[in-house]
Design an enzyme around this catalytic site. Sequence first.
Site, PDB file in Angstrom:
ATOM      1  N   ASP A 107       0.818  -1.211   0.000  1.00  0.00           N
ATOM      2  CA  ASP A 107       0.000   0.000   0.000  1.00  0.00           C
ATOM      3  C   ASP A 107       0.852   1.262   0.000  1.00  0.00           C
ATOM      4  O   ASP A 107       0.432   2.301  -0.493  1.00  0.00           O
ATOM      5  CB  ASP A 107      -0.904   0.044   1.244  1.00  0.00           C
ATOM      6  CG  ASP A 107      -1.837  -1.150   1.327  1.00  0.00           C
ATOM      7  OD1 ASP A 107      -1.750  -2.029   0.463  1.00  0.00           O
ATOM      8  OD2 ASP A 107      -2.650  -1.185   2.263  1.00  0.00           O
ATOM      9  N   ASP A 200      -2.662   5.564  -2.944  1.00  0.00           N
ATOM     10  CA  ASP A 200      -1.994   4.432  -2.299  1.00  0.00           C
ATOM     11  C   ASP A 200      -1.191   3.703  -3.378  1.00  0.00           C
ATOM     12  O   ASP A 200      -1.650   3.578  -4.521  1.00  0.00           O
ATOM     13  CB  ASP A 200      -3.017   3.461  -1.709  1.00  0.00           C
ATOM     14  CG  ASP A 200      -3.505   3.867  -0.324  1.00  0.00           C
ATOM     15  OD1 ASP A 200      -3.294   5.023   0.080  1.00  0.00           O
ATOM     16  OD2 ASP A 200      -4.128   3.011   0.345  1.00  0.00           O
ATOM     17  N   HIS A 248      -7.604  -0.448  -3.897  1.00  0.00           N
ATOM     18  CA  HIS A 248      -6.435  -1.187  -4.379  1.00  0.00           C
ATOM     19  C   HIS A 248      -6.765  -2.112  -5.557  1.00  0.00           C
ATOM     20  O   HIS A 248      -7.774  -2.808  -5.555  1.00  0.00           O
ATOM     21  CB  HIS A 248      -5.753  -1.981  -3.270  1.00  0.00           C
ATOM     22  CG  HIS A 248      -5.349  -1.082  -2.139  1.00  0.00           C
ATOM     23  ND1 HIS A 248      -5.290  -1.506  -0.845  1.00  0.00           N
ATOM     24  CD2 HIS A 248      -4.979   0.225  -2.122  1.00  0.00           C
ATOM     25  CE1 HIS A 248      -4.915  -0.496  -0.066  1.00  0.00           C
ATOM     26  NE2 HIS A 248      -4.718   0.564  -0.829  1.00  0.00           N
ATOM     27  N   ASP A 250      -5.124  -4.794  -6.555  1.00  0.00           N
ATOM     28  CA  ASP A 250      -4.605  -6.162  -6.577  1.00  0.00           C
ATOM     29  C   ASP A 250      -5.576  -7.251  -6.124  1.00  0.00           C
ATOM     30  O   ASP A 250      -5.187  -8.416  -6.025  1.00  0.00           O
ATOM     31  CB  ASP A 250      -3.267  -6.250  -5.817  1.00  0.00           C
ATOM     32  CG  ASP A 250      -3.339  -5.703  -4.411  1.00  0.00           C
ATOM     33  OD1 ASP A 250      -4.437  -5.348  -3.956  1.00  0.00           O
ATOM     34  OD2 ASP A 250      -2.280  -5.629  -3.759  1.00  0.00           O
ATOM     35  N   CYS A 355      -0.581  -7.946  -1.189  1.00  0.00           N
ATOM     36  CA  CYS A 355      -0.606  -6.794  -0.270  1.00  0.00           C
ATOM     37  C   CYS A 355       0.517  -6.869   0.762  1.00  0.00           C
ATOM     38  O   CYS A 355       1.088  -5.846   1.149  1.00  0.00           O
ATOM     39  CB  CYS A 355      -1.910  -6.758   0.518  1.00  0.00           C
ATOM     40  SG  CYS A 355      -3.384  -7.098  -0.423  1.00  0.00           S
TER      41      CYS A 355
HETATM   42  N1  ARG Z   1     -10.041  -3.812  -1.510  1.00  0.00           N
HETATM   43  C1  ARG Z   1      -9.638  -5.150  -1.790  1.00  0.00           C
HETATM   44  C2  ARG Z   1     -10.813  -6.047  -1.553  1.00  0.00           C
HETATM   45  O1  ARG Z   1     -11.271  -6.115  -0.441  1.00  0.00           O
HETATM   46  C3  ARG Z   1      -8.493  -5.576  -0.954  1.00  0.00           C
HETATM   47  C4  ARG Z   1      -7.221  -5.079  -1.502  1.00  0.00           C
HETATM   48  C5  ARG Z   1      -6.161  -5.221  -0.528  1.00  0.00           C
HETATM   49  N2  ARG Z   1      -4.926  -4.866  -1.167  1.00  0.00           N
HETATM   50  C6  ARG Z   1      -3.919  -4.322  -0.538  1.00  0.00           C
HETATM   51  N3  ARG Z   1      -2.844  -4.014  -1.233  1.00  0.00           N
HETATM   52  N4  ARG Z   1      -3.972  -4.041   0.741  1.00  0.00           N
HETATM   53  O2  ARG Z   1     -11.279  -6.680  -2.456  1.00  0.00           O
END
Ligand code: ARG
Length: 377
Positions: A107, A200, A248, A250, A355
Amino acid sequence: MAKIVNSWNEWSRLRRVIVGRADGTMIQAPEPAIVRDFPDDGFPAGAYGPMPQDMVDAANEQMDNFAAILESHGVVVDRPEAMDWSKAIETPDWTMDSQFGVMPPRDVLLTVGSEILEATMSQRARWFEYLAYRPLLQEYFREDPDFRWESAPKPRLTDASYHGGPEFWHEFESLDEEEAIERFTMNRRWNLTEEEPLFDAADVGRFGKDLFVYHSSVTNAAGIDWLTRHFPDHRVHVARFRESHPVHLDATFVPLRPGLALSNRKRVPLEEDMVTLFEINDWEIVPCAEPALEEPPPLCYCSVWLSMNTLLLDEKTIFVEEQEKAQQQQLYDLGFEVIPVPFWAVGPFGGGLHCATADVYRDGDMEDYFPKQIPGY
Ligand code: ARG
């Protein structure tokens, strides 16, 4: 002197990586950026404090194990410093009664070539998170004469950076998913204003010369503009997907190897030019498998789609969560050697295998995987 920092994409052979840690992670104190509300697990909205110690221990055990697995594959693993995240912080503009933690390095740190860029972040609780990485960054700077150590402008994060703070979230929570998509996602307007550049690092997908940046609830248009000007040798593209609370890239859209990307089966891409760009350059986009979980575990603010939050050792080898059998099978069928890694205990600390890591070194140079471009995108 050694070359320590070099990584242009998500798939070339990994040689050195940072793995986060769960120590001291907090359910953060109230702030305008976000509401944490876990009424059934001891943290109703407004309550804050350390994550339960048994959960911290379980997450650390899985992260230590993942670090050992990476090392057994010849990857050098660095860890950030453990800090006291319960400590209150203050800037000239605001005070904050706690911080957050240092589980998800992805992040905060964006590695592009020989550069590591400290992201602005958009939550007050994460303002000082970069400090946990400073001992490592100082070491890289001392030892690698080519390392470009950069930090984006520290944001003020006054109330002017948020559309209403808790009131925004109250309205948001009162809507169902589709209503929230219509009202916020389709209008590219969540809680962040355009007062100052905010992003981020985990909203950036690295595909060689092309960077895809998720216009999300933690990255605003000014942040994408700042990144575009900061990386003049790259082509920076905006990515958007049909999800109500985007955070995010990913767990939504990830490259697997040149020519192949994995897309969240539920979150449809909204940027037509992005889909076209992949098509005209002969990239295949496959929808991910179904996740194993129906609901996220207690105290987890990430979704079940951490199932697709994988880490590539190289173009042929991928780390996937141990219990995500369907995702493993799909990647196996796509020709990957799959290495299962137990990681569910880490989810409540901010994410999955991608992450929990930040690239330091992958083999290779900047390459162009999208020679055909779309003017204006
Ligand atoms: N927002 C994403 C989800 O809940 C989680 C992404 C988490 N990624 C990170 N680099 N902390 O689907």
